[in-house]
Scaffold this motif. Sequence first.
Motif, PDB file in Angstrom:
ATOM      1  N   ASP A 136      18.800 -10.770 -39.236  1.00  0.00           N
ATOM      2  CA  ASP A 136      18.134 -11.433 -40.359  1.00  0.00           C
ATOM      3  C   ASP A 136      19.106 -11.735 -41.498  1.00  0.00           C
ATOM      4  N   HIS A 137      20.393 -11.416 -41.295  1.00  0.00           N
ATOM      5  CA  HIS A 137      21.466 -11.667 -42.263  1.00  0.00           C
ATOM      6  C   HIS A 137      21.301 -10.868 -43.558  1.00  0.00           C
ATOM      7  N   GLN A 138      20.505  -9.824 -43.520  1.00  0.00           N
ATOM      8  CA  GLN A 138      20.303  -8.980 -44.707  1.00  0.00           C
ATOM      9  C   GLN A 138      21.378  -7.893 -44.705  1.00  0.00           C
ATOM     10  N   THR A 139      22.123  -7.819 -45.787  1.00  0.00           N
ATOM     11  CA  THR A 139      23.192  -6.830 -45.894  1.00  0.00           C
ATOM     12  C   THR A 139      22.605  -5.466 -46.267  1.00  0.00           C
ATOM     13  N   GLU A 173      23.364  -3.823 -48.897  1.00  0.00           N
ATOM     14  CA  GLU A 173      23.054  -3.895 -50.326  1.00  0.00           C
ATOM     15  C   GLU A 173      21.697  -4.563 -50.559  1.00  0.00           C
ATOM     16  N   MET A 174      21.429  -5.628 -49.822  1.00  0.00           N
ATOM     17  CA  MET A 174      20.147  -6.331 -49.970  1.00  0.00           C
ATOM     18  C   MET A 174      18.991  -5.428 -49.533  1.00  0.00           C
ATOM     19  N   PHE A 175      19.155  -4.732 -48.436  1.00  0.00           N
ATOM     20  CA  PHE A 175      18.109  -3.843 -47.923  1.00  0.00           C
ATOM     21  C   PHE A 175      17.860  -2.704 -48.908  1.00  0.00           C
ATOM     22  N   GLN A 223      18.254  -2.656 -52.143  1.00  0.00           N
ATOM     23  CA  GLN A 223      17.618  -3.067 -53.400  1.00  0.00           C
ATOM     24  C   GLN A 223      16.120  -2.770 -53.385  1.00  0.00           C
ATOM     25  N   HIS A 224      15.513  -2.866 -52.245  1.00  0.00           N
ATOM     26  CA  HIS A 224      14.068  -2.606 -52.095  1.00  0.00           C
ATOM     27  C   HIS A 224      13.868  -1.587 -50.972  1.00  0.00           C
ATOM     28  N   ASN A 232      11.122  -1.600 -48.006  1.00  0.00           N
ATOM     29  CA  ASN A 232      11.609  -1.964 -46.676  1.00  0.00           C
ATOM     30  C   ASN A 232      11.313  -0.883 -45.647  1.00  0.00           C
ATOM     31  N   ALA A 248      25.476  -6.776 -41.455  1.00  0.00           N
ATOM     32  CA  ALA A 248      24.154  -7.389 -41.590  1.00  0.00           C
ATOM     33  C   ALA A 248      23.545  -7.578 -40.207  1.00  0.00           C
TER      34      ALA A 248
END
Length: 102
Positions: free
Chosen positions: A81-84, A86-88, A90-91, A95, A78
Motif C-alpha cells: 500500500d506504499h505506507q511507510t 512513519e505513516m503507519f 502517525q495513526h 491502524n 513500505a
Amino acid sequence: MNNRQPEVKPAAVPEAKQAGEVRARWTWAEAAVWSERMLTALEQGVKGGKWFSLIDKVYRPANLGNAFARVKAHEGAAGVDHQTIEMFEQHLEANLEYLASA
C-alpha cells in the motif's frame, strides 16, 4: 484350584517435565502469544489434529503492536500500500484497531 489373582500393573505415568523445558525448545515463539500449554500441544499434537483458536492470537491488538515494533526496529520497508513505517505510526492505535477488526 489356583486362587491367585492375575498381577495387575499400574497405569503408566507420563514422564514429568520441568517448567520451561518446552519453552527452551521454542525460543523463537513470542512468549506473549504462545503459552507453555500451547507449545506442549504443538509438540505432542492436538486432539483431533486441528487447531481452532490460533487466529485470535494473531489479530490481538497487543500482538499487532509487538509486530509493528519489530518491523520498526528492523527498519522495514513500505508495504504494497506504499505506507511507510512513519505513516503507519502517525495513526498507530487506529491502524492497529483496523487490522484487528479486519
